[in-house]
Design a protein around this motif. Sequence first.
Motif, PDB file in Angstrom:
ATOM      1  N   ALA A 413       0.672  -1.135   0.019  1.00 42.47           N
ATOM      2  CA  ALA A 413      -0.020  -0.047  -0.026  1.00 42.47           C
ATOM      3  C   ALA A 413       0.835   1.211  -0.006  1.00 42.47           C
ATOM      4  N   PHE A 414       2.027   1.259   0.794  1.00 42.53           N
ATOM      5  CA  PHE A 414       2.854   2.351   0.830  1.00 42.53           C
ATOM      6  C   PHE A 414       3.378   2.768  -0.583  1.00 42.53           C
ATOM      7  N   LEU A 415       4.120   1.596  -1.248  1.00 43.41           N
ATOM      8  CA  LEU A 415       4.571   1.682  -2.563  1.00 43.41           C
ATOM      9  C   LEU A 415       3.565   2.228  -3.402  1.00 43.41           C
ATOM     10  N   ARG A 416       2.555   1.822  -3.495  1.00 49.71           N
ATOM     11  CA  ARG A 416       1.356   2.092  -4.489  1.00 49.71           C
ATOM     12  C   ARG A 416       0.968   3.741  -4.288  1.00 49.71           C
ATOM     13  N   HIS A 417       0.879   4.208  -2.859  1.00 49.22           N
ATOM     14  CA  HIS A 417       0.736   5.598  -2.751  1.00 49.22           C
ATOM     15  C   HIS A 417       1.813   6.207  -3.181  1.00 49.22           C
ATOM     16  N   MET A 418       3.116   5.920  -3.089  1.00 45.35           N
ATOM     17  CA  MET A 418       4.116   6.695  -3.688  1.00 45.35           C
ATOM     18  C   MET A 418       4.051   6.748  -5.203  1.00 45.35           C
ATOM     19  N   LEU A 419       3.762   5.664  -5.780  1.00 44.62           N
ATOM     20  CA  LEU A 419       3.806   5.737  -7.435  1.00 44.62           C
ATOM     21  C   LEU A 419       2.898   6.476  -7.790  1.00 44.62           C
ATOM     22  N   GLU A 420       1.665   6.509  -7.275  1.00 44.19           N
ATOM     23  CA  GLU A 420       0.504   7.277  -7.718  1.00 44.19           C
ATOM     24  C   GLU A 420       0.626   8.848  -7.481  1.00 44.19           C
ATOM     25  N   ARG A 421       1.619   9.366  -6.640  1.00 42.29           N
ATOM     26  CA  ARG A 421       1.629  10.669  -6.460  1.00 42.29           C
ATOM     27  C   ARG A 421       3.246  11.212  -6.664  1.00 42.29           C
ATOM     28  N   VAL A 422       4.234  10.423  -7.365  1.00 43.89           N
ATOM     29  CA  VAL A 422       5.456  10.826  -7.516  1.00 43.89           C
ATOM     30  C   VAL A 422       5.535  11.554  -8.743  1.00 43.89           C
ATOM     31  N   ASP A 423       6.330  12.721  -8.605  1.00 38.49           N
ATOM     32  CA  ASP A 423       6.568  13.667  -9.628  1.00 38.49           C
ATOM     33  C   ASP A 423       8.131  13.335 -10.021  1.00 38.49           C
TER      34      ASP A 423
END
Length: 612
Positions: A413-423
């Motif tokens: 869940a943490f990795l998904r959260h990061m990948l959804e928001r990363v710029d």
Amino acid sequence: MGYVCLSDCLADLESHGHLRRVDEEIDPHLELAAIQRRLFRAGAPAVLFTRVRGTPFPMLANLFGTRERLRFIFRDGIRAVEGLFKAKADPALLLRRPWRAAALAPGLVHMLPRRVSGAPVLACRCALADLPRLTCWPKDGGPFMTLPLVYTENPRQTGMMASNLGMYRVQMTGNDYAADEVGLHYQIHRGIGVHHSVALGMGNALPVHIFVGGPPSLTVAAVMPLPEGISELCFAGLLGGRRTALAGARHSSLPVLAEADFCVSGHLLPRLKPEGPFGDHLGYYSLQHDFPVLKVEAVHHRRGAVWPFTVVGRPPQEDSVIGDFIHEITVPLVPQAFAGVREVHAVDVAGVHPLLLALGSERYTPYEAARQPRELLTAAMHLLGVTQTALAKYVLLAACEDAPELSVRDVPAFLRHMLERVDFSRDLHFLTRSSSDTLDYTGCGLHEGSKLIWASAGEKKRNLAAEIMAAPNLPEGFAGLRVVMPGVLAVRGPTHALPRNAQDSALTALARMFASWSRRESFPLVVVADDPDFCADNLENFLWVTFTRSDPATDSYGADGRFQAKHWLCNAPLILDARRKSFHAPPLEEDPAVTRGVEALAAPGGALHGYY
């Protein structure tokens, strides 16, 4: 009250069904370690091997093999530790509930080591060659102590409060060691290094005691990430529910842990010798390098001494349980130790130091229309500046304001959260040629590599895909595209043959291809691996391969990768080269003949039938 010594603990465990005995002779060369690995995987009880080839001493395996057993062993002290840490994290709690201060008092008393006149550990003497000689992996340079408690004091400020009790592996024979020498491998960022530096500056050898056994709280204290200046002996008394007993020794200027099972005494000489290889906790061998040598002057042991040991390798192993236990009890201290950080997780299956996840606050610029990393970057620098988190290689930080329910313990869940928001044009920050974990061979050299701070905050920017659908046309040498998890792909790359610190033009070509792929925003992370099927098979494989086989600065590529005022940026996807490199250490593999033997011991009629 806690255990006086290890024998008290073993008697208690056995009476409650947490300990079993094996009376058949077992070989400490590879066989015993292979058994321990299986005992751990099976969630087995602790096992006392009463007949070990080549030594008169019994050996204890799997003492800390389950969370339940750790909780059982420390049931007398765990509440005191948790209470003290909560009070330290929130001192006002004691003002609001003053009765809690009275409840903490017994534990605080246990933190004060006590001087005793007699030391059971000094009752008997033996030769260094009499001690158990455990060899864990086929390419190890010799037998090692794997649960040593190494005690030193600052030569300019002697005494218990200037002491260090650490766990640094000890090579007992092999390489160029004389019969009265052992190798002492201490990694970067360890307390003994300060003491050794002072001694060398004075032109003196550093006095050292290496203890094995004793109350189990000493083992946990030796691996606790305590701030410099906080005594491990005090913490051991708190956790163990009994004051640590110290006694004087005629043969040394240092005190001894009176209730330890063994004490190896000597001085660190002002010279180095080759130490290793050793199968380490990242799942690879740490190779042979020059490390300090201990001149052994005396070996003592208590009557009825027992030699505890552990085996490390690709995680999870027994040390993973200890790490989880330490994380559990230190949770209240995280916000106090790291301003702006709510939660941290050094991911065990990725080798602990290679990957650190953190949740922090993002409060610096609430007036900005869109939240972006500001405070998170300050928190990241703090994480990389103190305690063992300073050894992290990849530091990923998310803003808790974006997802209040998110936890670093939920890695997918943490990795998904990061990948959804990363710029990727903003969120990646590299530290090059920094100090790195001694056991990590992905960087520039021994003790040296790069770090990546990846901090993302704000609204969701993309939807991640779980299916490839329109597959890209991969460049020559690449094949086997696999979905690891939503937003993450693995692909097979050509065999790596470049020297250290060299980027690969083939990966640059792969990045150019992904720059024109219509689905690239759906898969913002691509991992190049030797075996994408293995990498994509489960989360543990993905984390282990990706973060133990890549150096952030050398092995990062990306669509439209470029520099802007010395800041490297790219568009999605970010590509990490996680192939095994020509200069990497080899992964750990068991000896097939030993494997067959230990499996036979577990078959019906075997001495270990029903154990694993």
